[in-house]
Write a protein that holds these residues in place. Structure first.
Motif, PDB file in Angstrom:
ATOM      1  N   PRO A   1       0.724  -1.060  -0.025  1.00 52.98           N
ATOM      2  CA  PRO A   1      -0.021  -0.090   0.216  1.00 52.98           C
ATOM      3  C   PRO A   1       1.077   1.397   0.096  1.00 52.98           C
ATOM      4  CG  PRO A   1      -0.824  -1.506   1.893  1.00 52.98           C
ATOM      5  CD  PRO A   1       0.621  -2.021   1.131  1.00 52.98           C
ATOM      6  N   ASP A   2       1.861   1.416   0.601  1.00 54.99           N
ATOM      7  CA  ASP A   2       2.867   2.494   0.603  1.00 54.99           C
ATOM      8  C   ASP A   2       3.523   2.799  -0.814  1.00 54.99           C
ATOM      9  OD1 ASP A   2       2.432   2.509   3.319  1.00 54.99           O
ATOM     10  OD2 ASP A   2       4.596   1.519   3.955  1.00 54.99           O
ATOM     11  N   ASP A   3       3.937   1.713  -1.596  1.00 56.87           N
ATOM     12  CA  ASP A   3       4.348   1.832  -2.836  1.00 56.87           C
ATOM     13  C   ASP A   3       3.184   2.638  -3.629  1.00 56.87           C
ATOM     14  OD1 ASP A   3       7.010   1.686  -2.613  1.00 56.87           O
ATOM     15  OD2 ASP A   3       7.025  -0.541  -2.928  1.00 56.87           O
ATOM     16  N   ALA A   4       1.947   1.878  -3.558  1.00 55.99           N
ATOM     17  CA  ALA A   4       0.879   2.231  -4.239  1.00 55.99           C
ATOM     18  C   ALA A   4       0.494   3.667  -3.968  1.00 55.99           C
ATOM     19  CB  ALA A   4      -0.242   1.322  -3.978  1.00 55.99           C
ATOM     20  N   ALA A   5       0.539   3.889  -2.664  1.00 52.54           N
ATOM     21  CA  ALA A   5       0.027   5.651  -2.314  1.00 52.54           C
ATOM     22  C   ALA A   5       1.393   6.501  -3.174  1.00 52.54           C
ATOM     23  CB  ALA A   5       0.330   5.713  -0.737  1.00 52.54           C
ATOM     24  N   ILE A   6       2.578   6.063  -3.052  1.00 48.09           N
ATOM     25  CA  ILE A   6       3.501   6.879  -3.668  1.00 48.09           C
ATOM     26  C   ILE A   6       3.341   7.009  -5.120  1.00 48.09           C
ATOM     27  CG2 ILE A   6       5.960   7.008  -4.410  1.00 48.09           C
ATOM     28  CD1 ILE A   6       6.717   5.830  -1.623  1.00 48.09           C
ATOM     29  N   VAL A   7       3.079   5.850  -5.735  1.00 49.11           N
ATOM     30  CA  VAL A   7       2.745   5.925  -7.201  1.00 49.11           C
ATOM     31  C   VAL A   7       1.576   6.723  -7.567  1.00 49.11           C
ATOM     32  CG1 VAL A   7       2.131   4.547  -9.419  1.00 49.11           C
ATOM     33  CG2 VAL A   7       3.979   3.728  -7.596  1.00 49.11           C
ATOM     34  N   SER A   8       0.375   6.698  -6.764  1.00 49.67           N
ATOM     35  CA  SER A   8      -0.804   7.389  -7.281  1.00 49.67           C
ATOM     36  C   SER A   8      -0.585   8.872  -6.834  1.00 49.67           C
ATOM     37  CB  SER A   8      -2.184   7.070  -6.519  1.00 49.67           C
ATOM     38  OG  SER A   8      -1.855   6.241  -5.502  1.00 49.67           O
ATOM     39  N   ALA A   9       0.176   9.255  -5.947  1.00 50.41           N
ATOM     40  CA  ALA A   9       0.903  10.642  -5.371  1.00 50.41           C
ATOM     41  C   ALA A   9       1.414  11.288  -6.650  1.00 50.41           C
ATOM     42  CB  ALA A   9       1.331  10.812  -4.343  1.00 50.41           C
ATOM     43  N   ILE A  10       2.429  10.384  -7.188  1.00 48.58           N
ATOM     44  CA  ILE A  10       3.130  11.124  -8.460  1.00 48.58           C
ATOM     45  C   ILE A  10       2.399  11.133  -9.444  1.00 48.58           C
ATOM     46  CG2 ILE A  10       4.985  10.600  -9.963  1.00 48.58           C
ATOM     47  CD1 ILE A  10       6.590   8.784  -7.773  1.00 48.58           C
ATOM     48  N   ILE A  11       1.515  10.296  -9.650  1.00 52.11           N
ATOM     49  CA  ILE A  11       0.549  10.637 -11.133  1.00 52.11           C
ATOM     50  C   ILE A  11      -0.450  11.800 -10.798  1.00 52.11           C
ATOM     51  CG2 ILE A  11      -1.329   9.531 -12.381  1.00 52.11           C
ATOM     52  CD1 ILE A  11      -0.152   6.556 -11.506  1.00 52.11           C
ATOM     53  N   ALA A  12      -0.935  11.904  -9.655  1.00 52.38           N
ATOM     54  CA  ALA A  12      -1.913  13.103  -9.311  1.00 52.38           C
ATOM     55  C   ALA A  12      -1.045  14.362  -9.385  1.00 52.38           C
ATOM     56  CB  ALA A  12      -2.420  12.946  -8.186  1.00 52.38           C
ATOM     57  N   MET A  13       0.118  14.155  -8.727  1.00 50.79           N
ATOM     58  CA  MET A  13       0.915  15.576  -8.828  1.00 50.79           C
ATOM     59  C   MET A  13       1.323  15.864 -10.281  1.00 50.79           C
ATOM     60  SD  MET A  13       4.597  16.308  -7.106  1.00 50.79           S
ATOM     61  CE  MET A  13       5.551  15.127  -8.216  1.00 50.79           C
TER      62      MET A  13
END
Ligand code: C2E
Ligand code: MG
Ligand code: MG
Length: 410
Positions: A343-355
């Motif tokens: 979940p942590d890596d998933a959160a990082i990936v979604s945050a990068i995409i959104a940003m």
């Protein structure tokens, strides 16, 4: 400090240590007033870390040597190295801007690593290269194993000299796919080196050596020319236009006329500027902020696309995303690997995409290996993907075949 003077303190103490520091204050163009101020601040911090009996000297460029004549044990040098790392890690205020540096420290100790200044300095220098290879911001001691490594490095460098003329380099290409449509939209050119005796040498092994020796400049120029030539050859063979992504090393940014090279290569090959993408890592931007922004703006003005490779692995301020003319972020494969399970890596990936999307940048995920990762990325709105799931990097002929047979998933 005299370079070849014997370690004078040896008579008084059984141990004398030489610490070689490469502080990389090349975050700004060298030989400018700002670079001088940065070097002065680095020198002040080094002096503050040391005792009166130690000698701090600058050898030139961004390299410093500290001689500690009075240490009780080799581990004392490590204490100083840690102190220096902590001191140099604090930001530098230069011309109203905050700069960071990434020091690499090598340690050699007398008598184990030699007893005259020249041997100690040479060995501390070799240890510093190991620190650089280990990701910078760390220190390494010189050891016999390290010496063997230095010899191997030199052998690799010698083997690489003339490799271009002997046509030992080639390029492989890895497809990049649009996630919404499933179409093939680009390829990344990846350098391969086959040495007659050493066999296939992985880029992670030879590129750092090419960078340190400056050989990356002619080799990188060849990569760009060959990739553009190949892109045009595919177009001539009737394949649709796609993006050609080429990796460019930080050394090329700092030491060669990259803008001239890119513009001449585009003219000579006939490739449209918009069909070329330059990939570079975050560290290139952080290490040469002022110089890099000028070079990037000129490359961008030619119409070439710019992507940040291995995004998320460099520890850098996100502010640069605003300052630099960037088109695309390539999320590092370390985050993609576990994105479907952690979940942590998933959160990082979604945050990068959104940003990235908020900043109107495209996002490509690298190292996509499974259908689960693909589904996750598609759900998160990632634009493009590249990885073994689609294809490993292939020689030009195989890419052509793959491309002709490419079917957009229904
Ligand atoms: P990179 O630019 O991040 O390239 C992606 C690397 O990931 C490539 O390794 C590629 O083969 C590998 N890769 C792609 N998909 C997957 C996957 O699904 N799983 C795994 N495990 N790996 C995957 P390669 O070709 O060994 O290149 C390594 C690095 O060497 C490149 O990383 C790049 O930094 C550098 N490099 C390669 N060619 C050049 C070049 O022409 N110039 C410069 N300056 N650097 C280059
Ligand atoms: Mg790349
Ligand atoms: Mg990468």
């Amino acid at each position: 400090m005299p370079r070849h003077a014997p370690c004078a303190t040896r008579r008084h103490s059984p141990r004398c240590s030489s610490i070689w520091i490469n502080s990389r204050p090349s975050t700004i163009r060298s030989a400018t007033p700002a670079a001088t101020r940065l070097l002065q601040q680095v020198a002040e911090r080094l002096t503050d870390c040391t005792r009166a009996s130690d000698t701090v000297s600058r050898l030139g460029g961004d390299e410093f040597v500290i001689v500690m004549p009075k240490i009780r044990a080799p581990a004392d040098a490590a204490l100083l190295a840690e102190k220096i790392l902590a001191a140099l890690a604090q930001p530098y205020a230069i011309d109203g801007r905050e700069l960071h540096i990434t020091p690499s420290i090598g340690v050699a100790v007398c008598p184990d690593d030699g007893c005259d200044a020249s041997a100690l300095i040479q060995h501390a220098d070799a240890a510093m290269y190991l620190a650089k290879d280990s990701g910078r911001n760390n220190y390494q001691y010189f050891t016999t194993a390290l010496n063997a490594r230095a010899v191997e490095r030199l052998a690799l460098e010698n083997a690489m000299r003339g490799a271009l003329q002997r046509r030992e380099f080639s390029l492989h290409y890895q497809p990049q796919v649009d996630l919404a449509s499933g179409t093939l939209v680009g390829v990344e050119a990846l350098l391969r080196w086959r040495h007659p005796e050493l066999g296939q040498v992985p880029p992670d092994r030879f590129i750092p050596v090419a960078e340190d020796s400056g050989l990356i400049n002619p080799i990188g120029a060849w990569v760009l020319q060959e990739a553009c030539r190949q892109a045009m050859a595919w177009q001539a063979a009737g394949l649709p236009r796609i993006l050609m992504a080429v990796n460019v090393s930080g050394v090329q940014f700092r030491h060669s006329d990259l803008v001239e090279l890119v513009s001449v290569t585009l003219v000579e090959s006939g490739l449209a500027a918009g069909d070329l993408e330059i990939e570079m890592t975050e560290s290139v931007l952080m290490q040469g902020a002022d110089a890099a922004v000028a070079v990037l703006r000129q490359i961008k003005a030619l119409g070439v696309q710019i992507a940040i490779d291995d995004f998320g692995t460099g520890y850098s301020s996100l502010g640069y995303l605003k300052r630099f003319p960037i088109d695309k972020l390539k999320i590092d494969r370390a985050f993609i690997r576990d994105s479907a399970s952690d979940p942590d890596d998933a959160a990082i990936v979604s945050a990068i995409i959104a940003m990235a999307h908020r900043l109107r940048l495209k996002v490509i995920a690298e190292g996509v290996g499974t259908v689960e990762q693909l589904h996750f990325l598609r759900n998160e709105g990632c634009d493009e993907a590249q990885g073994y799931y689609y294809s490993k990097p292939l020689p030009a002929e195989d890419v052509e075949r793959l491309w002709r047979e490419w079917r957009v998933p229904s």
